[in-house]
Scaffold this active site. Structure first.
Site, PDB file in Angstrom:
ATOM      1  N   ASP A 120       6.210  -9.562 -10.276  1.00  0.00           N
ATOM      2  CA  ASP A 120       7.562 -10.006 -10.637  1.00  0.00           C
ATOM      3  C   ASP A 120       8.091 -11.112  -9.726  1.00  0.00           C
ATOM      4  O   ASP A 120       8.992 -11.853 -10.111  1.00  0.00           O
ATOM      5  CB  ASP A 120       8.537  -8.811 -10.647  1.00  0.00           C
ATOM      6  CG  ASP A 120       8.552  -8.092  -9.317  1.00  0.00           C
ATOM      7  OD1 ASP A 120       7.526  -7.467  -8.966  1.00  0.00           O
ATOM      8  OD2 ASP A 120       9.578  -8.176  -8.603  1.00  0.00           O
ATOM      9  N   SER A 163       1.778  -2.736 -10.264  1.00  0.00           N
ATOM     10  CA  SER A 163       3.054  -2.248  -9.746  1.00  0.00           C
ATOM     11  C   SER A 163       4.106  -3.327 -10.006  1.00  0.00           C
ATOM     12  O   SER A 163       3.909  -4.480  -9.642  1.00  0.00           O
ATOM     13  CB  SER A 163       2.890  -1.983  -8.251  1.00  0.00           C
ATOM     14  OG  SER A 163       4.122  -2.006  -7.612  1.00  0.00           O
ATOM     15  N   HIS A 170       4.620   0.972   6.373  1.00  0.00           N
ATOM     16  CA  HIS A 170       4.520   1.378   4.977  1.00  0.00           C
ATOM     17  C   HIS A 170       5.895   1.807   4.468  1.00  0.00           C
ATOM     18  O   HIS A 170       6.476   2.759   4.969  1.00  0.00           O
ATOM     19  CB  HIS A 170       3.488   2.505   4.823  1.00  0.00           C
ATOM     20  CG  HIS A 170       2.088   2.037   5.099  1.00  0.00           C
ATOM     21  ND1 HIS A 170       1.017   2.869   5.267  1.00  0.00           N
ATOM     22  CD2 HIS A 170       1.583   0.781   5.221  1.00  0.00           C
ATOM     23  CE1 HIS A 170      -0.078   2.155   5.480  1.00  0.00           C
ATOM     24  NE2 HIS A 170       0.243   0.894   5.468  1.00  0.00           N
ATOM     25  N   THR A 200      -6.701  -7.699  13.657  1.00  0.00           N
ATOM     26  CA  THR A 200      -6.310  -6.517  14.421  1.00  0.00           C
ATOM     27  C   THR A 200      -7.562  -5.989  15.121  1.00  0.00           C
ATOM     28  O   THR A 200      -8.646  -6.578  15.007  1.00  0.00           O
ATOM     29  CB  THR A 200      -5.617  -5.480  13.513  1.00  0.00           C
ATOM     30  OG1 THR A 200      -5.012  -4.484  14.347  1.00  0.00           O
ATOM     31  CG2 THR A 200      -6.571  -4.834  12.519  1.00  0.00           C
ATOM     32  N   LYS A 253       0.817  -1.216   0.000  1.00  0.00           N
ATOM     33  CA  LYS A 253       0.000   0.000   0.000  1.00  0.00           C
ATOM     34  C   LYS A 253       0.849   1.263   0.000  1.00  0.00           C
ATOM     35  O   LYS A 253       0.496   2.237  -0.656  1.00  0.00           O
ATOM     36  CB  LYS A 253      -0.906   0.032   1.240  1.00  0.00           C
ATOM     37  CG  LYS A 253      -2.000  -1.002   1.209  1.00  0.00           C
ATOM     38  CD  LYS A 253      -2.866  -0.926   2.453  1.00  0.00           C
ATOM     39  CE  LYS A 253      -2.186  -1.378   3.724  1.00  0.00           C
ATOM     40  NZ  LYS A 253      -1.808  -2.784   3.777  1.00  0.00           N
ATOM     41  N   GLN A 283      -3.068  -2.240   7.441  1.00  0.00           N
ATOM     42  CA  GLN A 283      -3.373  -3.689   7.546  1.00  0.00           C
ATOM     43  C   GLN A 283      -4.173  -4.128   6.315  1.00  0.00           C
ATOM     44  O   GLN A 283      -3.981  -3.567   5.252  1.00  0.00           O
ATOM     45  CB  GLN A 283      -4.122  -4.010   8.841  1.00  0.00           C
ATOM     46  CG  GLN A 283      -3.284  -3.863  10.099  1.00  0.00           C
ATOM     47  CD  GLN A 283      -3.272  -2.454  10.645  1.00  0.00           C
ATOM     48  OE1 GLN A 283      -4.290  -1.825  10.762  1.00  0.00           O
ATOM     49  NE2 GLN A 283      -2.105  -1.959  10.993  1.00  0.00           N
TER      50      GLN A 283
END
Ligand code: IMP
Length: 433
Positions: A331, A416, A41, A237, A16, A222
């Site tokens: 990838d 991405s 992050h 959580t 994220k 999360q």
């Protein structure tokens, strides 16, 4: 649509941070709305790596960043993170960071409780040990200390007394020493002038910004399967991690979240305990962990790895009202001869038959006993790393992505292909959709 909400569609760690960083370029404000400094992050910009766990990722782009009321805030950690990011050249001022004055605080006694409970438990949750759960318990129990209380010594003192009265028997039961109320008061008073300049009614500010046409990016932490209601309870959580929480955890109202972008890893990972139907404990799992560098940003723990679970993500698409997904880490699958995608689950019944599920059933026993139903796909030998256009992808990688879209019922908006900000293929712009 003016606003975009980014959420993790699996068990967190979907990547994220990079996507929020990438999207915050197009936004005016970035808002965290749940969780605390349990999030990790990672943002890679050129040769700089930024590791954030409480500050919204927008700070790296110099965008107005808001820690909303739904977040539990450890003020000591906040100041440390401000100092750490400051050492990397980003100065956090009250013009850049707003802290909701009605957010609840995480105190050292919450961390003590989190860690002592985990140490004593036979059925561990595998928490990050940062006091998140106990802080939310005190919030719901209506005895938490909130940011605004730091400005009111009298209220603070009374609240500390009430809090300690609640915690004393819990601490005793766990063999922890008695908490020192006077020391806590002194610490909070010391910190108040450092924290309060950031404190504002964030709901009011956000409402005004939206009215004046500003674009908000909500940054979830999360993942949806760690949601306290919808996740693999109790291995979750303590906050609602689904997109709907962006409204309640910021005070912007139900129209606030806008386009919901689910971040989805091309395989599955999980940190901590709990059911994980597609987990691989063989060399393929190890390969994914090594190539994908699957170690927790916050705790450094190895993440458990497994095949892509389309049933799980399909559930997440529904729970979050996902408009489109950003698929990350494709990838990592480069070079695998065959790939498996989980399309549903099968459970042995007491009578010895099979029961099929297209979703993850709520019962913990069922969750831990079901087996995944797989569909096999051919892999690709070429590299997809750093691809910047759809045409750069091998045919089998395209087929894999298209099959994922079909199975989960949501389109891929972004792909991405490396941790670098620019290695991103844009199919649809969430801010324009
Ligand atoms: P807590 O949030 O520290 O209470 O931990 C509860 C569960 O959520 C544990 O399984 C953690 O590993 C998991 N968890 C918490 N934060 C994250 C995160 O940012 N990424 C992935 N898992 C997380």
């Amino acid at each position: 649509m003016a606003n975009v909400t980014v959420i993790g569609a699996q068990w967190g760690d979907e990547g994220k941070g990079k996507l929020v960083d990438w999207l915050s370029n197009r936004a005016d404000v970035v808002v965290r709305f749940q969780g605390g400094h349990n999030a990790g992050h990672t943002l890679v910009v050129g040769d700089q790596v930024y590791k954030l766990s409480l500050l919204p990722s927008g700070v790296v782009q110099g965008k107005l960043s808001v820690i909303g009321n739904g977040v539990v805030v450890d003020p000591w950690h906040l100041l440390e993170e401000i100092a750490k990011i400051g050492a990397q050249g980003i100065t956090i001022t009250p013009d850049l960071l707003v802290l909701a004055d009605n957010a609840c605080l995480i105190l050292p006694l919450h961390r003590d409780l989190d860690q002592a409970r985990e140490a004593a438990a036979t059925n561990k949750i595998g928490t990050t040990g940062r006091g998140i759960g106990p802080a939310y318990e005190d919030k719901v129990g209506r005895r938490a200390i909130r940011v605004a209380d730091l400005a009111d010594r009298e209220a603070l003192e009374a609240k500390i007394d009430r809090l300690l009265a609640h915690h004393a028997p819990l601490r005793r039961g766990l063999g922890l020493p008695e908490a020192d109320g006077a020391a806590l008061l002194a610490e909070l008073e010391r910190m108040a002038p450092l924290i309060l300049p950031f404190a504002k009614p964030a709901w009011l500010l956000l409402g005004e910004l939206v009215k004046s046409g500003k674009r908000v990016l909500f940054e979830g932490a999360q993942g949806a399967l760690l949601d306290v209601d919808h996740g693999t309870y109790p291995y979750v959580t303590s906050s609602n991690t689904v997109a709907g929480q962006a409204a309640a955890g910021s005070g912007l109202g139900p129209k606030g979240p806008g386009y919901v972008l689910g971040i989805v890893k091309a395989y599955t990972t999980r940190v901590g305990e709990g059911p994980f139907p597609t987990e691989l404990t063989d060399e393929v799992g190890q390969h994914l962990g090594t190539i994908g560098k699957e170690f927790g940003t916050v705790t450094g723990r190895s993440r458990r790895c497994g095949w892509f679970d389309a049933a799980l993500v399909r559930q997440s698409v529904a729970l979050n009202g996902i408009s489109g997904i950003a698929l990350t880490k494709l990838d990592v699958l480069d070079g695998l001869a065959t790939l498996q995608i989980c399309t549903g689950y099968r459970l042995k019944t007491a009578e010895g038959g099979d029961q099929d599920f297209s979703y993850l059933p709520a019962g913990l026993k069922a969750q831990s006993q079901l087996s995944p139903v797989y569909e096999e796909m051919e892999g690709w030998s070429e590299t997809t790393q750093g691809a910047r256009s759809w045409r750069d992808l091998p045919a089998n990688a395209v087929k894999y992505v298209r099959r994922i879209e079909e199975l989960i019922g949501a389109p891929v908006a972004l792909l991405s292909t490396s941790p670098q900000r620019d290695d991103t293929i844009l199919m649809r712009d969430p801010f324009q959709d």
